[in-house]
Each structure stands twice: as structure tokens, then as C-alpha cells.
Design an enzyme around this catalytic site. Structure first.
Site, PDB file in Angstrom:
ATOM      1  N   LYS A   1       0.212   3.738  -2.705  1.00  0.00           N
ATOM      2  CA  LYS A   1      -0.835   4.764  -2.595  1.00  0.00           C
ATOM      3  C   LYS A   1      -0.241   6.175  -2.504  1.00  0.00           C
ATOM      4  O   LYS A   1      -0.941   7.160  -2.749  1.00  0.00           O
ATOM      5  CB  LYS A   1      -1.725   4.484  -1.384  1.00  0.00           C
ATOM      6  CG  LYS A   1      -2.627   3.253  -1.521  1.00  0.00           C
ATOM      7  CD  LYS A   1      -3.495   3.080  -0.274  1.00  0.00           C
ATOM      8  CE  LYS A   1      -4.553   1.985  -0.447  1.00  0.00           C
ATOM      9  NZ  LYS A   1      -3.998   0.625  -0.294  1.00  0.00           N
TER      10      LYS A   1
ATOM     11  N   SER B   1       0.794  -1.235   0.000  1.00  0.00           N
ATOM     12  CA  SER B   1       0.000   0.000   0.000  1.00  0.00           C
ATOM     13  C   SER B   1       0.820   1.276   0.000  1.00  0.00           C
ATOM     14  O   SER B   1       0.251   2.361  -0.111  1.00  0.00           O
ATOM     15  CB  SER B   1      -0.942   0.006   1.208  1.00  0.00           C
ATOM     16  OG  SER B   1      -2.027  -0.868   0.985  1.00  0.00           O
TER      17      SER B   1
ATOM     18  N   SER C   1      -6.063   2.962   4.760  1.00  0.00           N
ATOM     19  CA  SER C   1      -5.483   2.327   3.573  1.00  0.00           C
ATOM     20  C   SER C   1      -6.575   1.631   2.755  1.00  0.00           C
ATOM     21  O   SER C   1      -6.377   0.533   2.229  1.00  0.00           O
ATOM     22  CB  SER C   1      -4.390   1.322   3.976  1.00  0.00           C
ATOM     23  OG  SER C   1      -3.508   1.090   2.901  1.00  0.00           O
TER      24      SER C   1
END
Length: 401
Positions: free
Chosen positions: A97, A94, A152
Site C-alpha cells: 500500500k 499490505s 489498512s
């Protein structure tokens, strides 16, 4: 009038004259050999193992680090203070991101309201982290970004990606943004960092993304938020919409002195990765740690490297640098990070991958037996006669037909 025998003899003579040119033309026009490319940010960053250049009184680096790759850098100057395999390409989870936010965050007013359609939260990978978005309900853009940074939430990413023109368009723009930032270790396959074949980044590239993001006031605000209320479902009995609390999954936020935040990421296949920024005595340091031996170690090792970086101020020479965004003309970013005031960028350009023409064939690969167009042009110019030119034209027609 020449006889057929005379004509044949002249053609043979022309061919004989052209043969030396045919044999040497490829060598004559070949491009000179280029030296192998230097690692982005400096040669030492492409060398294996720990890279550090201590001066007198420099503190010793932590000795119990298990990350497969890490980097300590100054977010303001871009100087790299120490690194270990920073260009090693690994699944980013993640932390990708960060690049998603760099690309998409400047495009939408934080107060804009969006009604989520059912298809916008479909196709999310099984086991994904979610913030809990429901279809047919309205959400403000700032709520969606809190879902991205705090929880997230892959569902929040997918909604914003659909607002941005769809997942494929967003992936293409993220890749273009990475190229504009000179993050050449990164291959984007999914906008949320979910494990996908071929999706890779590096500690160096993730630091580039974080440095760019921290220049945007909204990015900085979201990644530093510890907790918030998130819009919930509508109560069937009262018709009132509820809300629920969400908390940042960054375990250092609120615990490490001066931590600004940035982004953590963990998946079964990728392991743990963390990008952290902290400020102390007017200095902002960035640390990225990828794939240590356990989930908790990614935080422990980040904290240890931040401690070292602040203690090493003025006591180490840089071993490289975080490069600046490519100048206009060197790369064509499709999503620009906002300014220090969070000013939105202009609308993105169409993705070159989606709208550009097919790539031209490489020289030497156009069916001309290894001679590209430049090689055949050399033959024509050097032949010195109509016979050699006719030979070249006839050869090209046969290869094309």
C-alpha cells in the site's frame, strides 16, 4: 543468350561464394557479452548474508534477528548502513500500500467528496482488512486515505483505485511507478497487497517506496496518525450520519521515540512485514523487516535495528545506497509523488501495458532460421552479387509464407 545450364552454373557459383558469409554472419553481428547486472544500490546488496562495514567504536548488530530480509538506511542521504538479503523477493502483504499511495495519493484533493458505488467495494479478497465503507454514501478523500493508512482497509484501496480509473489501470500505474523508482524486485498484481500469485517485492524496494512517500506531506501526515473518527452509516430513525473511531494498527507508533510511522502488513501466506521510519537528532532512518518468525517480532526487530542505526551514526561505512528516481527518459512514471508541500502531480500518462503496441519479435526469432534481420542484412551486403541477394530474398519469403 545464356542457356539454362549456364544460368544454373552461375547461381551455384553465387551460392558457393555466399556460403562463407552465411556461416560467419551470425558471429560477426552478435552483440558482445554483457557482464551480469549489479544489484540495484551496490554490489554488496546483492550478496547473501549480513552486510555491514563497521568502523572503530561501532555498535554490534542485534544478534537475535529472525527476519528473512531486512535493511537499515538513511532516508535523507539514501546510504544503506546495514542489510541482510535486501533484494530477496518475498510477498509484501499490505506494505505494498506504500506504493499504492506513492502512485495515487497526489492525484486527488484531500477535501474532494466521492459517493461510493456498490461495484467499487466488490471483488475484495476474503478475509481482507476493512475500514467499513458503505455503498451509496459520501466520503472525503482524506477519510479514505485514513482508512488505508490506519486500518489498512482494502475497501478504501478499492474505492480509490476505482476513482483512479479502475483496479487494472491502478496496478499498471503502480508497476510503472515502481520501475521509475528503480524498484526492480517488485511485481504488482493487486493494489492492496492481498496475497496473489506472483506478487512480490523486497526490503530494498519497500524502502525506496517509503523514502519517496515521506517526501509528500500528506503521506507523512497519514502514516503518523494514531487514531481518527471515520464516517459511519446513516441512522434510519434520525437520518443522521454517525461515525466511529479507528486506530493505527502500527504497534510501534506512539511507543518508539521519534517514530514517524509508515506501514505494517500481515497475511497468512506472506507472514509479517514492516516498514518504519523514525527521526532523532535531525536524522531520519528507515528500517524494513520482512518475514520474521512471528508477528510481534517484526516490531521488536524493527525497533532493535532502529536503535542500532541511531547508535551507529558516523561509526559505519555505507554498504550501498537507496537509488534516486530514474531521470526523465530512463523511465516513464505514470504517477508522481507530490512535492514537500504535497503538491498534486499532473494527470497520469496512459499505461504502456494497456495502450502500447505489441512488442517486436526479438532478433533471431522471426522465422529466419536463427538469423535476425541484422544477420540477413550482413549476408546481402557481403554477397557481392545479384545471385546472393536473390537467394536471401527467396529464403525470407518462404519463411514468411
Amino acid at each position: 543468350m545464356p542457356t539454362p545450364r549456364h544460368t544454373f552454373a552461375r547461381l551455384c557459383a553465387a551460392v558457393t561464394a555466399a556460403l562463407p558469409v552465411l556461416l560467419v554472419a551470425p558471429t560477426a553481428v552478435a552483440a558482445p557479452r554483457q557482464p551480469p547486472p549489479t544489484a540495484v544500490g551496490g554490489g554488496r546488496l546483492g550478496s547473501p548474508g549480513v552486510q555491514v562495514a563497521p568502523l572503530a567504536g561501532a555498535p554490534t548488530l542485534p544478534t537475535d534477528l529472525t527476519g528473512q530480509s531486512w535493511i537499515v538506511s538513511d532516508a535523507t542521504s539514501g546510504e544503506v548502513l546495514a542489510a541482510y538479503n535486501p533484494h530477496l523477493r518475498l510477498p509484501p502483504a499490505s506494505t505494498l500500500k506504500i506504493l499504492f499511495a506513492d502512485t495515487v495519493l497526489p492525484k486527488f484533493d484531500r477535501n474532494a467528496v466521492h459517493r461510493v458505488a456498490d461495484e467499487e467495494i466488490q471483488g475484495i479478497g476474503p478475509g481482507s482488512s476493512l475500514v467499513g465503507i458503505k455503498e451509496n454514501l459520501e466520503y472525503r478523500v482524506e477519510d479514505l486515505w485514513r482508512g488505508v493508512f490506519l486500518s489498512s482497509g482494502n475497501d478504501a484501496v478499492h474505492v480509490l483505485a476505482h476513482m483512479n480509473g479502475g483496479v487494472p489501470q491502478t496496478v499498471a500505474e503502480m508497476q510503472a511507478r515502481a520501475e521509475a523508482l528503480q524498484a526492480r524486485d517488485t511485481k504488482v498484481v493487486s493494489p492492496d497487497g492481498y496475497d496473489m500469485d506472483g506478487q512480490l517485492s523486497s526490503a530494498y524496494d519497500l524502502s525506496l517506496f517509503a523514502r519517496a512517500g515521506l517526501r509528500n506531506a500528506d503521506f507523512r501526515m497519514y502514516c503518523a496518525t494514531r487514531d481518527a473518527m471515520f464516517p459511519g452509516a446513516v441512522d434510519k430513525n434520525t437520518g443522521q450520519r454517525g461515525s466511529f473511531g479507528i486506530a493505527n494498527t502500527d504497534r510501534l507508533l506512539g511507543k518508539y521515540p521519534g517514530l514517524i510511522g509508515v506501514k505494517n502488513g500481515t497475511t497468512t501466506n506472506a507472514g509479517s512485514t514492516f516498514v518504519g521510519a523514525a527521526e532523532r537528532d535531525g536524522r531520519t532512518l528507515l528500517v524494513t523487516v520482512m518475514h520474521p518468525t512471528s508477528y510481534q517480532k517484526v516490531y521488536d526487530e524493527t525497533a532493535a535495528l532502529l536503535d542500532w542505526g541511531f547508535a551507529a551514526a558516523g561509526k559505519v561505512q555505507p554498504v550501498g545506497r537507496l537509488v534516486d528516481e530514474a531521470a526523465a527518459g530512463e523511465a516513464e512514471p505514470t504517477g508522481q509523488a507530490g512535492g514537500t508541500a504535497g503538491t498534486p502531480a499532473p494527470p497520469p500518462h496512459p499505461s504502456p501495458a494497456a495502450t502500447g503496441p505489441a512488442a517486436a519479435p526479438a532478433a533471431g526469432d522471426d522465422g529466419d532460421g536463427g538469423l535476425g534481420p541484422v544477420g540477413w542484412s550482413a549476408v546481402v551486403l557481403a554477397g557481392g552479387g545479384a545471385g546472393a541477394g536473390a537467394l536471401v530474398l527467396r529464403r525470407r519469403r518462404r519463411s514468411a509464407g
